[in-house]
Design a protein around this motif. Structure first.
Motif, mmCIF file in Angstrom:
data_model
loop_
_atom_site.group_PDB
_atom_site.id
_atom_site.type_symbol
_atom_site.label_atom_id
_atom_site.label_comp_id
_atom_site.label_asym_id
_atom_site.label_seq_id
_atom_site.Cartn_x
_atom_site.Cartn_y
_atom_site.Cartn_z
ATOM 1 N N THR A 17 0.819 -1.298 -0.072
ATOM 2 C CA THR A 17 -0.022 0.099 -0.087
ATOM 3 C C THR A 17 0.814 1.246 -0.021
ATOM 4 O OG1 THR A 17 -1.824 -1.267 1.335
ATOM 5 C CG2 THR A 17 -1.892 1.387 1.217
ATOM 6 N N ARG A 18 1.904 1.270 0.822
ATOM 7 C CA ARG A 18 2.755 2.447 0.823
ATOM 8 C C ARG A 18 3.410 2.510 -0.375
ATOM 9 N NH1 ARG A 18 3.101 0.636 6.130
ATOM 10 N NH2 ARG A 18 4.861 -0.622 5.820
ATOM 11 N N ALA A 19 3.959 1.394 -1.178
ATOM 12 C CA ALA A 19 4.742 1.512 -2.229
ATOM 13 C C ALA A 19 3.690 2.041 -3.307
ATOM 14 C CB ALA A 19 5.141 0.048 -2.662
ATOM 15 N N ALA A 20 2.421 1.686 -3.470
ATOM 16 C CA ALA A 20 1.445 2.121 -4.399
ATOM 17 C C ALA A 20 1.307 3.564 -4.192
ATOM 18 C CB ALA A 20 0.221 1.550 -4.285
ATOM 19 N N ALA A 21 1.137 4.104 -3.108
ATOM 20 C CA ALA A 21 0.938 5.451 -2.813
ATOM 21 C C ALA A 21 2.146 6.427 -3.003
ATOM 22 C CB ALA A 21 0.643 5.745 -1.219
ATOM 23 N N ALA A 22 3.192 5.840 -3.000
ATOM 24 C CA ALA A 22 4.659 6.601 -3.340
ATOM 25 C C ALA A 22 4.858 6.614 -4.853
ATOM 26 C CB ALA A 22 5.576 5.760 -2.785
ATOM 27 N N ALA A 23 4.540 5.546 -5.632
ATOM 28 C CA ALA A 23 4.330 5.525 -6.974
ATOM 29 C C ALA A 23 3.415 6.355 -7.801
ATOM 30 C CB ALA A 23 4.263 3.812 -7.389
ATOM 31 N N ALA A 24 2.492 6.693 -7.023
ATOM 32 C CA ALA A 24 1.251 7.406 -7.661
ATOM 33 C C ALA A 24 1.539 8.875 -7.308
ATOM 34 C CB ALA A 24 -0.007 7.291 -6.906
ATOM 35 N N GLU A 25 2.732 9.349 -6.631
ATOM 36 C CA GLU A 25 2.916 10.686 -6.312
ATOM 37 C C GLU A 25 3.592 11.209 -7.619
ATOM 38 O OE1 GLU A 25 2.076 12.516 -3.696
ATOM 39 O OE2 GLU A 25 1.109 10.435 -3.272
ATOM 40 N N PRO A 26 3.016 12.550 -8.013
ATOM 41 C CA PRO A 26 3.696 13.138 -9.127
ATOM 42 C C PRO A 26 5.048 13.295 -9.385
ATOM 43 C CG PRO A 26 1.702 14.543 -8.275
ATOM 44 C CD PRO A 26 2.187 13.337 -7.347
ATOM 45 N N SER A 105 -3.211 10.136 -1.824
ATOM 46 C CA SER A 105 -2.268 10.791 -2.648
ATOM 47 C C SER A 105 -2.649 11.938 -3.287
ATOM 48 C CB SER A 105 -2.531 9.801 -3.790
ATOM 49 O OG SER A 105 -1.965 10.202 -5.018
ATOM 50 N N SER A 106 -1.664 12.741 -3.563
ATOM 51 C CA SER A 106 -1.944 14.147 -4.154
ATOM 52 C C SER A 106 -2.547 13.991 -5.694
ATOM 53 C CB SER A 106 -0.527 14.776 -4.289
ATOM 54 O OG SER A 106 0.406 14.232 -5.272
ATOM 55 N N LEU A 107 -2.796 12.727 -5.868
ATOM 56 C CA LEU A 107 -3.444 12.690 -7.282
ATOM 57 C C LEU A 107 -5.007 12.857 -7.095
ATOM 58 C CD1 LEU A 107 -1.774 9.627 -9.195
ATOM 59 C CD2 LEU A 107 -1.506 12.197 -9.626
ATOM 60 N N VAL A 108 -5.452 12.391 -5.966
ATOM 61 C CA VAL A 108 -6.975 12.287 -5.648
ATOM 62 C C VAL A 108 -7.356 13.763 -4.853
ATOM 63 C CG1 VAL A 108 -8.718 10.858 -4.608
ATOM 64 C CG2 VAL A 108 -6.865 9.815 -5.619
ATOM 65 N N ALA A 109 -8.224 14.339 -5.471
ATOM 66 C CA ALA A 109 -9.024 15.386 -4.881
ATOM 67 C C ALA A 109 -9.979 14.850 -4.056
ATOM 68 C CB ALA A 109 -9.325 16.360 -5.993
ATOM 69 N N GLU A 110 -10.919 14.128 -4.539
ATOM 70 C CA GLU A 110 -11.918 13.376 -3.576
ATOM 71 C C GLU A 110 -12.684 12.327 -4.494
ATOM 72 O OE1 GLU A 110 -15.309 16.349 -3.534
ATOM 73 O OE2 GLU A 110 -14.891 17.054 -5.594
ATOM 74 N N THR A 111 -13.213 11.373 -3.465
ATOM 75 C CA THR A 111 -13.875 10.311 -4.062
ATOM 76 C C THR A 111 -15.141 10.172 -3.512
ATOM 77 O OG1 THR A 111 -13.312 8.921 -1.761
ATOM 78 C CG2 THR A 111 -11.597 8.760 -3.506
ATOM 79 N N SER A 124 -7.129 15.635 -8.591
ATOM 80 C CA SER A 124 -6.658 16.872 -8.097
ATOM 81 C C SER A 124 -6.369 17.535 -9.123
ATOM 82 C CB SER A 124 -5.404 16.730 -7.063
ATOM 83 O OG SER A 124 -4.881 17.950 -6.942
ATOM 84 N N PRO A 125 -6.974 18.976 -9.225
ATOM 85 C CA PRO A 125 -6.641 20.110 -10.190
ATOM 86 C C PRO A 125 -4.989 20.243 -10.068
ATOM 87 C CG PRO A 125 -8.493 20.639 -9.205
ATOM 88 C CD PRO A 125 -8.164 19.365 -8.456
ATOM 89 N N ALA A 126 -4.481 20.446 -8.684
ATOM 90 C CA ALA A 126 -2.887 20.592 -8.932
ATOM 91 C C ALA A 126 -2.316 19.553 -9.322
ATOM 92 C CB ALA A 126 -2.744 20.872 -7.172
ATOM 93 N N ALA A 127 -2.403 18.420 -9.166
ATOM 94 C CA ALA A 127 -1.788 17.150 -9.803
ATOM 95 C C ALA A 127 -1.958 17.326 -11.491
ATOM 96 C CB ALA A 127 -2.400 15.762 -9.443
ATOM 97 N N LEU A 128 -3.073 17.852 -11.981
ATOM 98 C CA LEU A 128 -3.309 18.032 -13.474
ATOM 99 C C LEU A 128 -2.301 19.019 -13.862
ATOM 100 C CD1 LEU A 128 -7.043 17.330 -14.160
ATOM 101 C CD2 LEU A 128 -5.259 16.006 -14.534
#
Length: 137
Positions: A17-26, A105-111, A124-128
């Protein structure tokens, strides 16, 4: 369906889980936005339902009012779990569990959850903006 923000504490989560979260960071990305989000959902699936072997089913939302992407694992997973000890009572419970276990993750604004358990994600608009900026430089 109103958007429900979800945040999950990473304490106590497994290394995957931690690895997936880290991999998804911009700042660490080497793959597509969709594959990075799928990795987050895969970590959620592996955390909540580790014995199923399911792969994250992430697709673009058909209706943008619900979000940008949608995880569609709840119905099929519910069908396989139904009748087993400790099984969720309805498909929406599967979707809720997946949403609550989604690594931050900084990729996700909301769910949010829609219908019988579809997990919607708004990017997330910031990630885009970061991605667009990276492409232009």
């Amino acid at each position: 369906v109103p958007m429900q923000s979800s945040s999950v504490d990473m304490a106590g989560k497994g290394d995957a889980t931690r690895a997936a979260a880290a991999a998804a960071e911009p700042h660490r990305r080497t793959s597509s936005l969709r594959s990075e989000l799928a990795a987050l959902f895969q970590a959620s699936l592996d955390t909540v339902y580790p014995d199923t072997g399911d792969k994250a089913a992430l697709v673009p939302c058909n209706n943008p009012k619900f979000g940008d992407y949608q995880c569609n694992n709840a119905m099929a997973l519910f069908g396989r779990l139904k009748g087993k000890e400790g099984a969720p009572r309805q498909p929406r419970d599967v979707g809720t569990a997946l949403m609550e276990a989604l690594p931050q993750s900084s990729l996700v604004a909301e769910t949010s959850i829609a219908g019988p358990g579809f997990v919607n994600v708004r990017v997330s608009p910031a990630a885009l903006a970061d991605r667009i900026s990276s492409m232009l430089s």
